[in-house]
Design a protein around this motif. Structure first.
Motif, PDB file in Angstrom:
ATOM      1  N   GLY A  28      10.128  -0.458 -15.086  1.00 45.38           N
ATOM      2  CA  GLY A  28      11.348   0.831 -14.010  1.00 45.38           C
ATOM      3  C   GLY A  28       9.962   1.844 -13.558  1.00 45.38           C
ATOM      4  N   GLU A  29       8.685   1.054 -13.891  1.00 46.64           N
ATOM      5  CA  GLU A  29       6.840   2.825 -13.290  1.00 46.64           C
ATOM      6  C   GLU A  29       5.975   2.471 -12.773  1.00 46.64           C
ATOM      7  N   VAL A  30       5.206   2.623 -11.822  1.00 50.62           N
ATOM      8  CA  VAL A  30       4.563   2.479 -11.323  1.00 50.62           C
ATOM      9  C   VAL A  30       3.625   3.295 -11.017  1.00 50.62           C
ATOM     10  N   ASN A  31       1.980   3.062 -11.670  1.00 54.78           N
ATOM     11  CA  ASN A  31       0.946   4.274 -11.572  1.00 54.78           C
ATOM     12  C   ASN A  31       0.444   3.856 -10.543  1.00 54.78           C
ATOM     13  N   VAL A  32      -0.249   5.651  -9.911  1.00 55.66           N
ATOM     14  CA  VAL A  32      -0.409   5.437  -8.533  1.00 55.66           C
ATOM     15  C   VAL A  32      -2.389   6.314  -8.794  1.00 55.66           C
ATOM     16  N   TYR A  33      -3.185   5.829  -8.426  1.00 56.11           N
ATOM     17  CA  TYR A  33      -3.771   7.407  -8.579  1.00 56.11           C
ATOM     18  C   TYR A  33      -3.970   6.948  -6.740  1.00 56.11           C
ATOM     19  N   THR A  34      -5.026   8.549  -6.547  1.00 59.42           N
ATOM     20  CA  THR A  34      -4.642   8.809  -5.368  1.00 59.42           C
ATOM     21  C   THR A  34      -5.347   9.887  -4.570  1.00 59.42           C
ATOM     22  N   TYR A  35      -6.011   8.965  -3.516  1.00 59.12           N
ATOM     23  CA  TYR A  35      -6.875  10.578  -3.040  1.00 59.12           C
ATOM     24  C   TYR A  35      -6.112  11.248  -1.936  1.00 59.12           C
ATOM     25  N   ARG A  36      -4.837  11.106  -1.793  1.00 52.05           N
ATOM     26  CA  ARG A  36      -4.048  11.877  -0.826  1.00 52.05           C
ATOM     27  C   ARG A  36      -2.914  13.240  -1.618  1.00 52.05           C
ATOM     28  N   GLU A  37      -3.590  13.863  -0.846  1.00 54.48           N
ATOM     29  CA  GLU A  37      -2.835  14.838  -1.138  1.00 54.48           C
ATOM     30  C   GLU A  37      -1.144  14.659  -1.246  1.00 54.48           C
ATOM     31  N   THR A  38      -0.742  15.134  -2.700  1.00 56.30           N
ATOM     32  CA  THR A  38       0.709  14.768  -3.600  1.00 56.30           C
ATOM     33  C   THR A  38       1.717  15.576  -2.507  1.00 56.30           C
ATOM     34  N   LYS A  39       1.620  16.339  -1.706  1.00 52.76           N
ATOM     35  CA  LYS A  39       2.179  16.926  -0.992  1.00 52.76           C
ATOM     36  C   LYS A  39       2.259  15.923   0.463  1.00 52.76           C
ATOM     37  N   LEU A  40       2.025  15.566   0.994  1.00 51.58           N
ATOM     38  CA  LEU A  40       1.766  14.727   2.081  1.00 51.58           C
ATOM     39  C   LEU A  40       2.149  13.274   1.437  1.00 51.58           C
ATOM     40  N   ILE A  41       1.601  12.490   0.203  1.00 48.77           N
ATOM     41  CA  ILE A  41       2.035  11.395   0.210  1.00 48.77           C
ATOM     42  C   ILE A  41       3.306  11.056  -0.995  1.00 48.77           C
ATOM     43  N   GLN A  42       4.780  12.558  -1.738  1.00 50.28           N
ATOM     44  CA  GLN A  42       5.638  12.345  -1.975  1.00 50.28           C
ATOM     45  C   GLN A  42       6.648  12.038  -1.682  1.00 50.28           C
ATOM     46  N   PRO A  43       7.389  12.630  -0.108  1.00 51.20           N
ATOM     47  CA  PRO A  43       8.586  11.634   0.469  1.00 51.20           C
ATOM     48  C   PRO A  43       8.140  10.401   0.050  1.00 51.20           C
ATOM     49  N   LEU A 257      -8.750   3.572   8.258  1.00 58.11           N
ATOM     50  CA  LEU A 257      -7.739   2.825   7.615  1.00 58.11           C
ATOM     51  C   LEU A 257      -7.420   4.249   6.537  1.00 58.11           C
ATOM     52  N   SER A 258      -5.485   3.875   6.223  1.00 54.87           N
ATOM     53  CA  SER A 258      -5.075   4.506   5.308  1.00 54.87           C
ATOM     54  C   SER A 258      -4.835   3.397   4.446  1.00 54.87           C
ATOM     55  N   GLY A 259      -5.635   3.255   3.172  1.00 47.03           N
ATOM     56  CA  GLY A 259      -5.346   1.650   2.777  1.00 47.03           C
ATOM     57  C   GLY A 259      -4.776   1.979   1.108  1.00 47.03           C
ATOM     58  N   VAL A 260      -4.660   0.805   1.068  1.00 48.82           N
ATOM     59  CA  VAL A 260      -4.360   0.739  -0.478  1.00 48.82           C
ATOM     60  C   VAL A 260      -4.493  -0.718  -1.253  1.00 48.82           C
ATOM     61  N   LEU A 261      -4.573  -0.539  -2.819  1.00 48.57           N
ATOM     62  CA  LEU A 261      -5.367  -1.759  -3.150  1.00 48.57           C
ATOM     63  C   LEU A 261      -4.801  -1.620  -4.582  1.00 48.57           C
ATOM     64  N   LEU A 262      -4.739  -3.047  -5.298  1.00 45.68           N
ATOM     65  CA  LEU A 262      -3.872  -3.553  -6.178  1.00 45.68           C
ATOM     66  C   LEU A 262      -4.960  -3.898  -8.060  1.00 45.68           C
ATOM     67  N   ALA A 263      -5.079  -2.518  -8.675  1.00 42.20           N
ATOM     68  CA  ALA A 263      -5.756  -2.298  -9.761  1.00 42.20           C
ATOM     69  C   ALA A 263      -6.102  -3.729 -10.459  1.00 42.20           C
ATOM     70  N   LYS A 264      -7.076  -3.584 -10.934  1.00 45.00           N
ATOM     71  CA  LYS A 264      -7.098  -4.949 -11.393  1.00 45.00           C
ATOM     72  C   LYS A 264      -6.889  -5.389 -12.941  1.00 45.00           C
ATOM     73  N   GLN A 265      -6.914  -3.895 -13.803  1.00 43.05           N
ATOM     74  CA  GLN A 265      -5.949  -4.127 -14.665  1.00 43.05           C
ATOM     75  C   GLN A 265      -4.834  -3.489 -14.718  1.00 43.05           C
ATOM     76  N   ALA A 266      -4.311  -4.005 -14.021  1.00 38.57           N
ATOM     77  CA  ALA A 266      -2.561  -3.219 -13.446  1.00 38.57           C
ATOM     78  C   ALA A 266      -1.423  -3.761 -14.767  1.00 38.57           C
ATOM     79  N   PRO A 267      -0.880  -2.846 -15.359  1.00 39.28           N
ATOM     80  CA  PRO A 267      -0.122  -2.793 -16.397  1.00 39.28           C
ATOM     81  C   PRO A 267       1.581  -3.513 -15.728  1.00 39.28           C
ATOM     82  N   ASN A 268       1.464  -2.289 -15.019  1.00 36.07           N
ATOM     83  CA  ASN A 268       2.871  -2.873 -14.225  1.00 36.07           C
ATOM     84  C   ASN A 268       2.143  -3.912 -12.668  1.00 36.07           C
ATOM     85  N   LYS A 269       1.614  -4.927 -13.160  1.00 42.01           N
ATOM     86  CA  LYS A 269       1.179  -5.576 -11.806  1.00 42.01           C
ATOM     87  C   LYS A 269       2.587  -5.235 -10.651  1.00 42.01           C
ATOM     88  N   ALA A 270       3.406  -6.333 -11.019  1.00 36.06           N
ATOM     89  CA  ALA A 270       4.671  -6.964 -10.490  1.00 36.06           C
ATOM     90  C   ALA A 270       5.686  -5.303  -9.459  1.00 36.06           C
TER      91      ALA A 270
END
Length: 341
Positions: A28-43, A257-270
């Motif tokens: 039930g979780e996904v872990n995100v690392y981001t350079y975006r300000e939290t207030k901008l992407i929390q919605p 771009l604003s872009g997205v990448l899938l982490a190499k180790q991704a414990p919650n890949k799906a």
């Protein structure tokens, strides 16, 4: 050698939401690392959780996330890296902390020029590098990037550091199109036209134009909208300027771009893939367009009215991957011509 943004990961974090000690997969979780300000992407994350029931845990930083992921190695809890600019996107790939995103949804929705040929990243929104111009002193409403080196602009251009990732992207695009020799000549011409030493950020470009220090400047599309609509103190800077969508001769407007990448180790890949695919859906693309003032990558999603007011964006067809391949050369040229001196 590129020295655009190198700091220790341990000093990088501005905001940290703990994931807990375990990196075991949680459905039930996904872990995100981001350079975006939290207030901008929390919605976005709130809407994703509402739609899917998947909780989003966030680490937000101003720099160093690639180094952090590399240091964490096989124990990294990161599933997704959400970032801006091909510079940071490329740095993550070069650090070896990503894996290919295997998704028919991404392949069908995101145009090929905004995807990594090897699948390691995908654009989820676009921003253009444009011209801010004085309403009073600049009458023309069309300009080319090549024209920035025209002596008619001598002493009239403001810009932030040539080594900043936003300018590095534009300069890399010029290098990709024309080769290093012509790019060097162009950079020398632009430098000769500067009103002052490169400094500040894109908002300060508008400030200095409003103050009469220069007539035009180079900046990203969204800053003008943010000043006009979200920042009463800086609104006068926007009101004193207009946005011109420049083009390359025979081409279009440079976009990044604003872009997205899938982490190499991704414990919650799906769940990571689910989030990535959700981010190019209609709802997420609309949120990006309206809250972040960026251009959607998904066809058919309306551009925010303020951004639409700049005119129709005709994005240059140069693949973003080719811009990434010329980043180091562009950075070297900036130093060679003493652009920031």
């Amino acid at each position: 050698m590129i020295n655009i943004r190198a700091t220790a990961a341990t000093a990088a974090l501005l905001c940290f939401t703990a994931f807990g000690a375990s990196t075991a997969s949680a459905d039930g979780e996904v872990n995100v690392y981001t350079y975006r300000e939290t207030k901008l992407i929390q919605p976005l994350f709130d809407a994703f959780t509402k739609d899917t029931g998947i909780k989003v845990n966030v680490v937000s930083a101003s720099s160093g996330l690639e180094q952090r992921m590399k240091a964490e190695g096989a124990n990294s809890p990161a599933d997704v890296l959400l970032t801006v600019d091909i510079g940071r996107i490329d740095e993550a790939v070069q650090a070896g902390v990503t894996q290919p995103i295997k998704s028919v949804v991404i392949d069908e929705i995101v145009p090929a020029q905004y995807r990594d040929p090897d699948g390691h990243w995908a654009g989820i929104s676009m921003r253009a590098r444009v011209i801010y111009a004085s309403k009073d002193r600049v009458k023309q409403d069309k300009i080319t990037y090549e024209e920035l080196a025209d002596p008619k602009w001598k002493g009239k251009i403001c810009i932030r550091s040539g080594q900043h990732i936003y300018n590095n992207g534009l300069f890399a695009a010029y290098t990709a199109k024309y080769g290093e020799a012509k790019a060097e000549e162009w950079l020398r011409g632009v430098k000769a036209n500067l009103a002052q030493k490169p400094s500040g950020g894109d908002r300060e470009v508008a400030r200095d134009i409003a103050a009469g220090k220069c007539d035009i400047g180079v900046a990203n599309t969204y800053y003008w909208a943010l000043m006009m609509n979200n920042d009463p103190e800086k609104k006068p800077w926007a009101e004193a300027t207009k946005v011109v969508l420049p083009t390359f001769e025979g081409g279009g407007t440079h976009v990044n771009l604003s872009g997205v990448l899938l982490a190499k180790q991704a414990p919650n890949k799906a769940n990571g893939v689910k989030l990535i695919e959700w981010l190019v859906g209609d709802k997420a693309q609309k949120i990006y367009a309206d809250s972040n003032y960026e251009y959607p990558v998904r066809a058919g999603v309306a551009v925010n009215p303020t951004i639409a007011g700049y005119g129709k964006l005709n994005a240059d067809p140069l693949p973003i991957a080719k811009i990434a391949a010329n980043r180091k050369a562009a950075s070297t040229l900036v130093d060679k011509v003493g652009f920031d001196n």
